[in-house]
Each structure stands twice: as C-alpha cells, then as structure tokens.
Design a protein around this motif. Structure first.
Motif, PDB file in Angstrom:
ATOM      1  N   ALA A  85       0.692  -1.222  -0.021  1.00  0.00           N
ATOM      2  CA  ALA A  85      -0.133   0.008  -0.091  1.00  0.00           C
ATOM      3  C   ALA A  85       0.802   1.164   0.075  1.00  0.00           C
ATOM      4  O   ALA A  85       0.814   2.250  -0.763  1.00  0.00           O
ATOM      5  CB  ALA A  85      -1.029  -0.108   1.133  1.00  0.00           C
ATOM      6  N   GLU A  86       1.893   1.357   0.751  1.00  0.00           N
ATOM      7  CA  GLU A  86       2.890   2.428   0.749  1.00  0.00           C
ATOM      8  C   GLU A  86       3.280   2.571  -0.596  1.00  0.00           C
ATOM      9  O   GLU A  86       3.553   3.858  -0.789  1.00  0.00           O
ATOM     10  CB  GLU A  86       4.203   2.222   1.966  1.00  0.00           C
ATOM     11  CG  GLU A  86       3.304   2.247   3.233  1.00  0.00           C
ATOM     12  CD  GLU A  86       4.445   1.764   4.490  1.00  0.00           C
ATOM     13  OE1 GLU A  86       5.350   1.462   3.939  1.00  0.00           O
ATOM     14  OE2 GLU A  86       3.868   1.580   5.512  1.00  0.00           O
ATOM     15  N   MET A  87       3.832   1.456  -1.188  1.00  0.00           N
ATOM     16  CA  MET A  87       4.601   1.632  -2.506  1.00  0.00           C
ATOM     17  C   MET A  87       3.822   2.545  -3.575  1.00  0.00           C
ATOM     18  O   MET A  87       4.226   2.999  -4.444  1.00  0.00           O
ATOM     19  CB  MET A  87       4.947   0.398  -3.131  1.00  0.00           C
ATOM     20  CG  MET A  87       6.117  -0.293  -2.149  1.00  0.00           C
ATOM     21  SD  MET A  87       6.123  -1.955  -2.910  1.00  0.00           S
ATOM     22  CE  MET A  87       7.936  -2.406  -2.227  1.00  0.00           C
ATOM     23  N   LEU A  88       2.401   2.057  -3.396  1.00  0.00           N
ATOM     24  CA  LEU A  88       1.374   2.585  -4.559  1.00  0.00           C
ATOM     25  C   LEU A  88       1.041   4.009  -4.069  1.00  0.00           C
ATOM     26  O   LEU A  88       0.150   4.637  -4.831  1.00  0.00           O
ATOM     27  CB  LEU A  88       0.414   1.603  -4.731  1.00  0.00           C
ATOM     28  CG  LEU A  88       0.993   0.439  -5.132  1.00  0.00           C
ATOM     29  CD1 LEU A  88      -0.218  -0.779  -5.273  1.00  0.00           C
ATOM     30  CD2 LEU A  88       1.809   0.422  -6.606  1.00  0.00           C
ATOM     31  N   GLU A  89       1.013   4.520  -2.955  1.00  0.00           N
ATOM     32  CA  GLU A  89       0.466   5.613  -2.558  1.00  0.00           C
ATOM     33  C   GLU A  89       0.380   6.789  -3.285  1.00  0.00           C
ATOM     34  O   GLU A  89      -0.375   7.825  -3.580  1.00  0.00           O
ATOM     35  CB  GLU A  89       0.980   5.939  -1.109  1.00  0.00           C
ATOM     36  CG  GLU A  89       0.195   5.442   0.126  1.00  0.00           C
ATOM     37  CD  GLU A  89       0.896   5.768   1.367  1.00  0.00           C
ATOM     38  OE1 GLU A  89       1.617   6.631   1.558  1.00  0.00           O
ATOM     39  OE2 GLU A  89       0.318   5.449   2.535  1.00  0.00           O
ATOM     40  N   GLY A  90       1.563   7.033  -3.788  1.00  0.00           N
ATOM     41  CA  GLY A  90       1.936   8.517  -4.659  1.00  0.00           C
ATOM     42  C   GLY A  90       1.223   8.281  -6.318  1.00  0.00           C
ATOM     43  O   GLY A  90       1.472   9.056  -7.013  1.00  0.00           O
ATOM     44  N   ILE A  91       0.875   6.994  -6.690  1.00  0.00           N
ATOM     45  CA  ILE A  91       0.415   6.676  -7.968  1.00  0.00           C
ATOM     46  C   ILE A  91      -1.093   6.823  -7.887  1.00  0.00           C
ATOM     47  O   ILE A  91      -1.828   6.033  -7.500  1.00  0.00           O
ATOM     48  CB  ILE A  91       0.975   5.249  -8.464  1.00  0.00           C
ATOM     49  CG1 ILE A  91       2.202   5.074  -8.093  1.00  0.00           C
ATOM     50  CG2 ILE A  91       0.431   4.998  -9.763  1.00  0.00           C
ATOM     51  CD1 ILE A  91       2.893   3.695  -8.528  1.00  0.00           C
ATOM     52  N   SER A  92      -1.693   8.015  -8.636  1.00  0.00           N
ATOM     53  CA  SER A  92      -3.206   8.477  -8.440  1.00  0.00           C
ATOM     54  C   SER A  92      -3.866   7.331  -9.166  1.00  0.00           C
ATOM     55  O   SER A  92      -4.960   6.971  -9.065  1.00  0.00           O
ATOM     56  CB  SER A  92      -3.259   9.756  -9.103  1.00  0.00           C
ATOM     57  OG  SER A  92      -2.963   9.731 -10.159  1.00  0.00           O
ATOM     58  N   LEU A  93      -3.293   6.825 -10.643  1.00  0.00           N
ATOM     59  CA  LEU A  93      -4.025   5.762 -11.160  1.00  0.00           C
ATOM     60  C   LEU A  93      -4.632   4.615 -10.437  1.00  0.00           C
ATOM     61  O   LEU A  93      -5.399   3.775 -10.694  1.00  0.00           O
ATOM     62  CB  LEU A  93      -2.863   5.098 -12.277  1.00  0.00           C
ATOM     63  CG  LEU A  93      -3.623   4.256 -13.458  1.00  0.00           C
ATOM     64  CD1 LEU A  93      -4.830   5.165 -14.120  1.00  0.00           C
ATOM     65  CD2 LEU A  93      -2.592   4.103 -14.194  1.00  0.00           C
ATOM     66  N   VAL A  94      -3.907   4.117  -9.351  1.00  0.00           N
ATOM     67  CA  VAL A  94      -4.263   2.957  -8.561  1.00  0.00           C
ATOM     68  C   VAL A  94      -4.681   3.184  -7.221  1.00  0.00           C
ATOM     69  O   VAL A  94      -5.072   2.311  -6.326  1.00  0.00           O
ATOM     70  CB  VAL A  94      -2.748   2.000  -8.629  1.00  0.00           C
ATOM     71  CG1 VAL A  94      -2.599   1.567  -9.947  1.00  0.00           C
ATOM     72  CG2 VAL A  94      -1.814   2.532  -7.741  1.00  0.00           C
ATOM     73  N   HIS A  95      -4.944   4.424  -6.895  1.00  0.00           N
ATOM     74  CA  HIS A  95      -5.441   4.999  -5.619  1.00  0.00           C
ATOM     75  C   HIS A  95      -6.418   4.066  -4.881  1.00  0.00           C
ATOM     76  O   HIS A  95      -6.558   3.730  -3.814  1.00  0.00           O
ATOM     77  CB  HIS A  95      -5.695   6.329  -5.513  1.00  0.00           C
ATOM     78  CG  HIS A  95      -5.786   7.129  -4.154  1.00  0.00           C
ATOM     79  ND1 HIS A  95      -7.016   7.004  -3.670  1.00  0.00           N
ATOM     80  CD2 HIS A  95      -4.969   7.491  -3.428  1.00  0.00           C
ATOM     81  CE1 HIS A  95      -6.942   7.557  -2.333  1.00  0.00           C
ATOM     82  NE2 HIS A  95      -5.594   7.933  -2.297  1.00  0.00           N
ATOM     83  N   GLU A  96      -7.500   3.724  -6.162  1.00  0.00           N
ATOM     84  CA  GLU A  96      -8.670   2.990  -5.353  1.00  0.00           C
ATOM     85  C   GLU A  96      -8.530   1.574  -4.995  1.00  0.00           C
ATOM     86  O   GLU A  96      -9.090   1.154  -4.291  1.00  0.00           O
ATOM     87  CB  GLU A  96      -9.752   2.897  -6.595  1.00  0.00           C
ATOM     88  CG  GLU A  96     -10.294   4.425  -6.852  1.00  0.00           C
ATOM     89  CD  GLU A  96     -11.501   4.455  -7.983  1.00  0.00           C
ATOM     90  OE1 GLU A  96     -11.892   3.344  -8.266  1.00  0.00           O
ATOM     91  OE2 GLU A  96     -11.818   5.476  -8.405  1.00  0.00           O
ATOM     92  N   ILE A  97      -7.367   0.972  -5.436  1.00  0.00           N
ATOM     93  CA  ILE A  97      -7.010  -0.376  -5.375  1.00  0.00           C
ATOM     94  C   ILE A  97      -6.174  -0.402  -3.796  1.00  0.00           C
ATOM     95  O   ILE A  97      -6.009  -1.503  -3.431  1.00  0.00           O
ATOM     96  CB  ILE A  97      -6.499  -1.306  -6.333  1.00  0.00           C
ATOM     97  CG1 ILE A  97      -5.379  -0.744  -6.691  1.00  0.00           C
ATOM     98  CG2 ILE A  97      -7.595  -1.280  -7.508  1.00  0.00           C
ATOM     99  CD1 ILE A  97      -4.488  -1.419  -7.646  1.00  0.00           C
ATOM    100  N   ILE A  98      -5.694   0.506  -3.370  1.00  0.00           N
ATOM    101  CA  ILE A  98      -4.659   0.537  -2.190  1.00  0.00           C
ATOM    102  C   ILE A  98      -5.352   0.000  -1.047  1.00  0.00           C
ATOM    103  O   ILE A  98      -4.967  -1.117  -0.431  1.00  0.00           O
ATOM    104  CB  ILE A  98      -4.035   1.945  -2.008  1.00  0.00           C
ATOM    105  CG1 ILE A  98      -3.089   2.259  -3.205  1.00  0.00           C
ATOM    106  CG2 ILE A  98      -3.442   1.624  -0.558  1.00  0.00           C
ATOM    107  CD1 ILE A  98      -2.649   3.881  -3.150  1.00  0.00           C
ATOM    108  N   PRO A  99      -6.517   0.188  -0.572  1.00  0.00           N
ATOM    109  CA  PRO A  99      -7.204  -0.338   0.402  1.00  0.00           C
ATOM    110  C   PRO A  99      -7.313  -2.027   0.293  1.00  0.00           C
ATOM    111  O   PRO A  99      -7.295  -2.863   1.150  1.00  0.00           O
ATOM    112  CB  PRO A  99      -8.747   0.067   0.542  1.00  0.00           C
ATOM    113  CG  PRO A  99      -8.222   1.526  -0.162  1.00  0.00           C
ATOM    114  CD  PRO A  99      -7.613   1.459  -1.277  1.00  0.00           C
ATOM    115  N   LEU A 100      -7.416  -2.562  -1.189  1.00  0.00           N
ATOM    116  CA  LEU A 100      -7.693  -3.689  -1.450  1.00  0.00           C
ATOM    117  C   LEU A 100      -6.321  -4.558  -1.252  1.00  0.00           C
ATOM    118  O   LEU A 100      -6.381  -5.681  -0.659  1.00  0.00           O
ATOM    119  CB  LEU A 100      -8.158  -4.052  -2.752  1.00  0.00           C
ATOM    120  CG  LEU A 100      -9.300  -3.209  -3.223  1.00  0.00           C
ATOM    121  CD1 LEU A 100      -9.737  -3.744  -4.760  1.00  0.00           C
ATOM    122  CD2 LEU A 100     -10.443  -3.436  -2.413  1.00  0.00           C
TER     123      LEU A 100
END
Length: 139
Positions: free
Chosen positions: A33-48
């Motif tokens: 989740a931390e690795m992807l935090e700055g990527i707006s394209l995948v923001h919605e899947i971070i909680p998953l």
C-alpha cells in the motif's frame, strides 16, 4: 506488490517461519500500500492490497478487520492469492492439487473467507470443469 520489500531470506525460506520472520512477512500488505500511495492511477485499489490478508472471522492482518469491514475486492484478491499459493510449488511446500485446494476453501468458509465469495469462486471453477476444462488446466 509488498513482497518486493520482504528480504529473500524470509520470502523463500524453506520450512516454518519464526515468529520474528512471520512479523516481517505480515508487513507486506502495508508495504505494498505504501509503495503505491503516490500513484493516482491505482489509488482506489490501495485498500484492497492492504486488506487482502484480513480474514472473515477477524483473525487476519494487518488491521483485524472482520466480515463486511473487509472490502469485497480484498476478499476476492484473497481467494485468488490463496489459491495460487496453495497450488504452486514453493521452496517451503509442494503445491496441492486443485481438487485439494478447493476442499481447503470449503473448510475455511466462514473463517478465513466470506462464504458468498467462496461459493462464487467454486461456481466459477465448477462451471469451467463442466465446459470441458479439467481443473489441471485451470491455472
């Protein structure tokens, strides 16, 4: 994704992990989740990603979410991830047959997994078998 941040000594260790190694391994959902935090394209899947090791009965990690608190997408990812982990040969275990893995899903229904998600997964697997695809071709 977060397993990239887990040392190979833990990630591919043959045999049982120590409690300390298990703590390190259980950090991978948060690391992903931390690795992807700055990527707006995948923001919605971070909680998953963060919640894919939560268990229906509340015994999972990292947040001990229970039941409907677990995002549906995370529940689906959990089924796919678990099926892959159970049926793949890994340094620490020989993969199960697809049939053995499916029996384990049935045993974990209501504990690790949402019964409705397990039923949907089993229906898909059975539908593929009835269309002439053997379980050995499904992976």
């Amino acid at each position: 994704v977060g397993k990239i941040a887990i040392p190979d000594a833990v990630l591919v260790k043959p045999g049982t992990l120590t409690p300390e190694e298990m703590e390190i391994m259980q950090q991978h959902p948060n690391k992903g989740a931390e690795m992807l935090e700055g990527i707006s394209l995948v923001h919605e899947i971070i909680p998953l990603i963060r919640s894919h090791h939560e268990h229906w009965d509340g015994s999972g990690y990292p947040d001990r979410l229970k039941g409907e608190q677990i995002p549906l997408g995370a529940q689906i990812i959990s089924i796919a991830d678990t099926f892959d982990a159970m049926t793949a040969n890994r340094p620490y275990h020989k993969g199960l047959s697809k049939e053995e893995a499916l029996k384990m899903f049935e045993a974990e229904t209501g504990k690790q997994f949402n019964p409705r998600v397990v039923q949907a997964f089993l229906n898909i697997m059975n539908r593929n078998v009835h269309r002439g695809n053997s379980l050995s071709k499904l992976k």
